[in-house]
Design a protein around this motif. Structure first.
Motif, PDB file in Angstrom:
ATOM      1  N   ARG A 132       6.283  -8.544   6.921  1.00 12.97           N
ATOM      2  CA  ARG A 132       6.942  -9.333   5.876  1.00 12.97           C
ATOM      3  C   ARG A 132       6.299 -10.710   5.757  1.00 12.97           C
ATOM      4  NH1 ARG A 132      13.189 -10.182   6.604  1.00 12.97           N
ATOM      5  NH2 ARG A 132      12.411 -11.584   8.241  1.00 12.97           N
ATOM      6  N   PHE A 133       5.914 -11.309   6.890  1.00 13.19           N
ATOM      7  CA  PHE A 133       5.251 -12.609   6.810  1.00 13.19           C
ATOM      8  C   PHE A 133       3.980 -12.507   5.976  1.00 13.19           C
ATOM      9  CE2 PHE A 133       1.706 -15.195   8.258  1.00 13.19           C
ATOM     10  CZ  PHE A 133       2.193 -16.460   7.974  1.00 13.19           C
ATOM     11  N   GLY A 134       3.147 -11.488   6.259  1.00 15.02           N
ATOM     12  CA  GLY A 134       1.918 -11.337   5.496  1.00 15.02           C
ATOM     13  C   GLY A 134       2.179 -11.129   4.020  1.00 15.02           C
ATOM     14  N   GLN A 135       3.164 -10.295   3.695  1.00 16.80           N
ATOM     15  CA  GLN A 135       3.488 -10.048   2.286  1.00 16.80           C
ATOM     16  C   GLN A 135       4.052 -11.293   1.612  1.00 16.80           C
ATOM     17  OE1 GLN A 135       5.992  -6.535   3.000  1.00 16.80           O
ATOM     18  NE2 GLN A 135       4.527  -5.341   1.807  1.00 16.80           N
ATOM     19  N   ASP A 136       4.911 -12.029   2.336  1.00 13.48           N
ATOM     20  CA  ASP A 136       5.460 -13.269   1.778  1.00 13.48           C
ATOM     21  C   ASP A 136       4.351 -14.275   1.499  1.00 13.48           C
ATOM     22  OD1 ASP A 136       8.030 -12.317   1.818  1.00 13.48           O
ATOM     23  OD2 ASP A 136       8.643 -13.427   3.616  1.00 13.48           O
ATOM     24  N   ALA A 137       3.360 -14.357   2.394  1.00 17.11           N
ATOM     25  CA  ALA A 137       2.250 -15.285   2.200  1.00 17.11           C
ATOM     26  C   ALA A 137       1.425 -14.889   0.973  1.00 17.11           C
ATOM     27  CB  ALA A 137       1.370 -15.327   3.444  1.00 17.11           C
TER      28      ALA A 137
ATOM     29  N   TRP B  87      -4.528 -12.567  -9.360  1.00 15.34           N
ATOM     30  CA  TRP B  87      -4.703 -14.013  -9.231  1.00 15.34           C
ATOM     31  C   TRP B  87      -6.166 -14.426  -9.081  1.00 15.34           C
ATOM     32  CZ3 TRP B  87      -6.330 -15.572  -4.287  1.00 15.34           C
ATOM     33  CH2 TRP B  87      -6.276 -16.938  -3.981  1.00 15.34           C
ATOM     34  N   ALA B  88      -6.984 -13.646  -8.396  1.00 20.23           N
ATOM     35  CA  ALA B  88      -8.414 -13.954  -8.304  1.00 20.23           C
ATOM     36  C   ALA B  88      -9.076 -13.531  -9.605  1.00 20.23           C
ATOM     37  CB  ALA B  88      -9.044 -13.249  -7.113  1.00 20.23           C
ATOM     38  N   VAL B  89      -9.909 -14.420 -10.154  1.00 22.05           N
ATOM     39  CA  VAL B  89     -10.532 -14.176 -11.455  1.00 22.05           C
ATOM     40  C   VAL B  89     -12.021 -14.481 -11.351  1.00 22.05           C
ATOM     41  CG1 VAL B  89      -8.411 -14.720 -12.721  1.00 22.05           C
ATOM     42  CG2 VAL B  89     -10.037 -16.547 -12.188  1.00 22.05           C
ATOM     43  N   PRO B  90     -12.823 -14.017 -12.318  1.00 19.49           N
ATOM     44  CA  PRO B  90     -14.238 -14.393 -12.318  1.00 19.49           C
ATOM     45  C   PRO B  90     -14.390 -15.913 -12.297  1.00 19.49           C
ATOM     46  CG  PRO B  90     -13.840 -12.633 -13.898  1.00 19.49           C
ATOM     47  CD  PRO B  90     -12.494 -13.082 -13.411  1.00 19.49           C
ATOM     48  N   GLY B  91     -15.047 -16.415 -11.262  1.00 18.56           N
ATOM     49  CA  GLY B  91     -15.257 -17.853 -11.144  1.00 18.56           C
ATOM     50  C   GLY B  91     -14.292 -18.580 -10.245  1.00 18.56           C
ATOM     51  N   GLY B  92     -13.301 -17.894  -9.668  1.00 22.37           N
ATOM     52  CA  GLY B  92     -12.385 -18.591  -8.773  1.00 22.37           C
ATOM     53  C   GLY B  92     -11.039 -17.916  -8.679  1.00 22.37           C
ATOM     54  N   VAL B  93      -9.966 -18.708  -8.869  1.00 25.11           N
ATOM     55  CA  VAL B  93      -8.607 -18.166  -8.855  1.00 25.11           C
ATOM     56  C   VAL B  93      -7.852 -18.729 -10.048  1.00 25.11           C
ATOM     57  CG1 VAL B  93      -8.619 -17.919  -6.347  1.00 25.11           C
ATOM     58  CG2 VAL B  93      -7.654 -20.000  -7.367  1.00 25.11           C
ATOM     59  N   ALA B  94      -6.748 -18.075 -10.399  1.00 25.40           N
ATOM     60  CA  ALA B  94      -6.042 -18.405 -11.636  1.00 25.40           C
ATOM     61  C   ALA B  94      -5.265 -19.706 -11.541  1.00 25.40           C
ATOM     62  CB  ALA B  94      -5.109 -17.259 -12.015  1.00 25.40           C
ATOM     63  N   ARG B  95      -4.802 -20.065 -10.355  1.00 23.65           N
ATOM     64  CA  ARG B  95      -4.001 -21.279 -10.249  1.00 23.65           C
ATOM     65  C   ARG B  95      -4.075 -21.806  -8.819  1.00 23.65           C
ATOM     66  NH1 ARG B  95      -0.594 -17.064 -10.767  1.00 23.65           N
ATOM     67  NH2 ARG B  95       0.782 -16.574  -9.023  1.00 23.65           N
ATOM     68  N   PRO B  96      -3.851 -23.112  -8.649  1.00 19.71           N
ATOM     69  CA  PRO B  96      -3.875 -23.695  -7.304  1.00 19.71           C
ATOM     70  C   PRO B  96      -2.634 -23.324  -6.510  1.00 19.71           C
ATOM     71  CG  PRO B  96      -3.317 -25.373  -8.920  1.00 19.71           C
ATOM     72  CD  PRO B  96      -3.658 -24.129  -9.698  1.00 19.71           C
ATOM     73  N   LEU B  97      -2.651 -23.670  -5.229  1.00 16.03           N
ATOM     74  CA  LEU B  97      -1.516 -23.423  -4.350  1.00 16.03           C
ATOM     75  C   LEU B  97      -0.505 -24.548  -4.505  1.00 16.03           C
ATOM     76  CD1 LEU B  97      -0.370 -21.645  -2.003  1.00 16.03           C
ATOM     77  CD2 LEU B  97      -1.485 -23.251  -0.432  1.00 16.03           C
ATOM     78  N   ALA B  98       0.737 -24.189  -4.756  1.00 16.49           N
ATOM     79  CA  ALA B  98       1.791 -25.195  -4.889  1.00 16.49           C
ATOM     80  C   ALA B  98       2.166 -25.738  -3.507  1.00 16.49           C
ATOM     81  CB  ALA B  98       3.020 -24.583  -5.559  1.00 16.49           C
ATOM     82  N   PRO B  99       2.493 -27.033  -3.401  1.00 15.23           N
ATOM     83  CA  PRO B  99       2.910 -27.593  -2.107  1.00 15.23           C
ATOM     84  C   PRO B  99       4.078 -26.841  -1.480  1.00 15.23           C
ATOM     85  CG  PRO B  99       2.464 -29.356  -3.679  1.00 15.23           C
ATOM     86  CD  PRO B  99       2.396 -28.073  -4.451  1.00 15.23           C
TER      87      PRO B  99
ATOM     88  N   ILE C 175       0.996 -17.260  -2.424  1.00 15.42           N
ATOM     89  CA  ILE C 175      -0.313 -17.690  -2.913  1.00 15.42           C
ATOM     90  C   ILE C 175      -0.600 -17.155  -4.308  1.00 15.42           C
ATOM     91  CG2 ILE C 175      -2.806 -17.585  -2.467  1.00 15.42           C
ATOM     92  CD1 ILE C 175      -1.982 -17.156   0.551  1.00 15.42           C
ATOM     93  N   THR C 176      -0.308 -15.867  -4.532  1.00 16.43           N
ATOM     94  CA  THR C 176      -0.749 -15.200  -5.764  1.00 16.43           C
ATOM     95  C   THR C 176       0.358 -14.981  -6.777  1.00 16.43           C
ATOM     96  OG1 THR C 176      -0.318 -12.922  -5.040  1.00 16.43           O
ATOM     97  CG2 THR C 176      -2.395 -13.918  -4.345  1.00 16.43           C
ATOM     98  N   GLY C 177       1.618 -15.073  -6.346  1.00 20.04           N
ATOM     99  CA  GLY C 177       2.731 -14.797  -7.237  1.00 20.04           C
ATOM    100  C   GLY C 177       3.245 -13.375  -7.170  1.00 20.04           C
ATOM    101  N   ARG C 178       2.508 -12.472  -6.479  1.00 18.03           N
ATOM    102  CA  ARG C 178       2.935 -11.064  -6.364  1.00 18.03           C
ATOM    103  C   ARG C 178       2.575 -10.551  -4.983  1.00 18.03           C
ATOM    104  NH1 ARG C 178       1.144  -7.679 -11.643  1.00 18.03           N
ATOM    105  NH2 ARG C 178       2.533  -6.205 -10.619  1.00 18.03           N
ATOM    106  N   ARG C 179       3.439  -9.703  -4.438  1.00 19.32           N
ATOM    107  CA  ARG C 179       3.151  -9.102  -3.142  1.00 19.32           C
ATOM    108  C   ARG C 179       2.145  -7.965  -3.260  1.00 19.32           C
ATOM    109  NH1 ARG C 179       8.251  -8.615   0.886  1.00 19.32           N
ATOM    110  NH2 ARG C 179       8.998 -10.755   0.735  1.00 19.32           N
ATOM    111  N   ILE C 180       2.244  -7.202  -4.336  1.00 16.74           N
ATOM    112  CA  ILE C 180       1.423  -6.008  -4.511  1.00 16.74           C
ATOM    113  C   ILE C 180       0.700  -6.108  -5.850  1.00 16.74           C
ATOM    114  CG2 ILE C 180       1.430  -3.485  -4.648  1.00 16.74           C
ATOM    115  CD1 ILE C 180       4.014  -3.500  -3.049  1.00 16.74           C
ATOM    116  N   HIS C 181      -0.568  -5.668  -5.863  1.00 20.22           N
ATOM    117  CA  HIS C 181      -1.393  -5.669  -7.068  1.00 20.22           C
ATOM    118  C   HIS C 181      -1.460  -7.044  -7.731  1.00 20.22           C
ATOM    119  CE1 HIS C 181      -1.295  -1.454  -6.376  1.00 20.22           C
ATOM    120  NE2 HIS C 181      -0.119  -1.233  -6.909  1.00 20.22           N
TER     121      HIS C 181
END
Length: 474
Positions: A149-154, A167-179, A158-164
């Motif tokens: 659960r810790f891994g899935q929560d992380a 968030w990673a896109v050509p050239g980087g990632v879609a959004r930064p990490l929120a504090p 980071i990405t907004g979704r646990r499965i599928h």
């Protein structure tokens, strides 16, 4: 008269497969094979799509390791763009890859393999599952659920979704990490690390009673391949390839994953949809190599984090050179979980992890791109070719389970010869053959490849159900 034993399906793995064991007239094992019986065809039906869609599409290949396909695909598209992604994006990709390793390794060890390891291979089939483990060893079952659960929560943080995730896109990632997401992950790290260390300590105490399995389950010399940093440190996301032999000697080092075809040959076999790659300089006959957690600990000079480095030194006492038994992949997974949690803490403590610059904007600049990363089960390659407009003309996925195909076939044959005889055959012995496959933690949904023509049988039936005609294609 010779006989054949069929184990169908192989249980507690991801995907569909069977094992066949051939006995001679005396009832002794003459051979065994691991057959992957499903075919999905991602390589082919991605042709004609835009390369920019590939991270989203290929993250859906598998529900257990979607992050691996997401990252390998994004790296292949980075190569098509010919860009250097921002450092914050690189750190975030590394962070999510480590989180996925934690949840996937926890699934493999606690949920899929622990019923054999802790309840015994001879336990009744209806007891060899997580529910029986929870009844008899509730603290271990609870630890497995919490760690996964810790891994899935992380991943979700980071990405907004646990499965599928997409968030990673050509050239980087879609959004930064929120504090707030950073704090959420940091809050769960101490308990996760405590569980990982407690489990690892318990496993080391249990090793004494598993000596026979360690001697028999996939214990033979092969090459091992994994990714390392320039100084030989374990690297899961942005490393170069290193190959070692059974003595631990380095055979090849700092190989560019972009040129993987120079080193890895691909082959298929007629009785399985699983690819069967080999180390090209050794040829098909002698080029068997293994990837995954066992391979990574064999190829790396160090883990690069203090707790994991101490555990690695102890792990290496299991072998005089490389640790050869695939049974010890269970041990290697636990060491990697400790390393991943330590490394996640380091990445999260760095101020730049909250940086806003997370994507490089560019057009297509190359016609071919290769992306590689270390998935939980081993090295993963995505290889894309496009036309100038960006539509894909060729997709090649070289997945960890396929790279272990030759070793898995050798493992099931070795186990079958040791445990099975026509004069002594019971369900517990057959389960040991399956356990040899589970040690590799295969993921079959993302590793299948078509060879030749699909077998097909069609019957034409009349209104009364009578067969009017039939045609078969072998």
């Amino acid at each position: 008269m010779s006989e054949r034993i069929v184990i169908d399906p192989v249980t507690r793995i991801e995907g569909h497969a069977k094992i066949t064991i051939q006995l001679d007239d005396a009832g002794e094992v003459t051979g065994a094979r691991f057959h992957v019986t499903e075919f999905r065809g991602f390589e082919r039906f991605c042709e004609g799509r835009s390369f920019r869609e590939m991270p989203m599409i290929t993250s859906r290949i598998c529900g257990i390791c979607p992050v691996s396909h997401l990252l390998a695909s994004a790296k292949a598209t980075d190569a098509l763009l010919a860009v250097e992604i921002p450092e914050t994006a690189r750190a975030l990709r590394r962070l999510v890859n480590l989180a996925q390793l934690v949840q996937s390794h926890a699934l493999s060890f606690f949920h899929l393999s622990s019923p054999d390891l802790l309840l015994g291979a001879d336990a009744a089939p209806e007891r060899r599952n997580l529910f029986a483990l929870a009844a008899e060893r509730p603290e271990i079952a609870r630890d497995g659920i919490r760690l996964r659960r810790f891994g899935q929560d992380a991943i979700e943080a980071i990405t907004g979704r646990r499965i599928h995730p997409t968030w990673a896109v050509p050239g980087g990632v879609a959004r930064p990490l929120a504090p707030a997401a950073r704090e959420r992950i940091l809050a769960g790290l101490p308990e996760a690390l405590e569980i990982a260390r407690r489990t690892l300590d318990g496993w080391k105490r249990d090793l004494e009673r598993h000596q026979e399995e360690a001697r028999v389950l996939g214990n033979f010399p092969t090459l091992f391949m994994g990714m390392v940093a320039e100084d030989g440190t374990l690297e899961h996301t942005d490393g170069k390839l290193r190959v070692v032999d059974e003595t631990g000697a380095i055979v090849a080092d700092q190989l560019d994953p972009q040129q993987y075809e120079r080193w890895i040959g691909e082959a298929v076999e007629p009785d399985s949809y699983l690819k069967a790659p080999y180390f090209r300089p050794r040829g098909e006959a002698d080029g068997t190599y293994r990837v995954g957690p066992l391979a990574r600990l064999n190829v790396a000079s160090r883990c690069g984090t203090p707790l994991a480095d101490a555990e690695l030194a102890e792990f290496r006492q299991l072998g005089r050179g490389a640790v050869l038994s695939s049974f010890h992949a269970h041990y290697a997974r636990l060491v990697e979980i400790v390393h991943a949690l330590e490394r996640m803490r380091t990445l999260l403590d760095a101020p730049e992890i909250l940086g806003e610059d997370v994507a490089a904007i560019a057009m297509r600049n190359r016609l071919r791109g290769v992306g590689a990363c270390e998935a939980p089960r081993g090295t993963l390659f995505h290889d894309y070719e496009v036309v100038p407009g960006g539509l894909l003309t060729r997709v090649n996925l070289l997945v960890a389970t396929g790279q272990n195909a030759r070793a898995m076939n050798r493992a099931v044959a070795q186990i079958a010869r040791h445990y099975l005889s026509g004069r002594k055959l019971d369900e517990g012995l057959l389960n040991r053959v399956e356990a040899g496959i589970r040690a590799f933690d295969p993921c079959l949904s993302c590793s299948t490849h078509a060879a030749g023509r699909m077998p097909l049988s069609v019957e034409l039936l009349g209104p009364d159900g009578a067969a009017l005609d039939a045609v078969e294609r072998s």
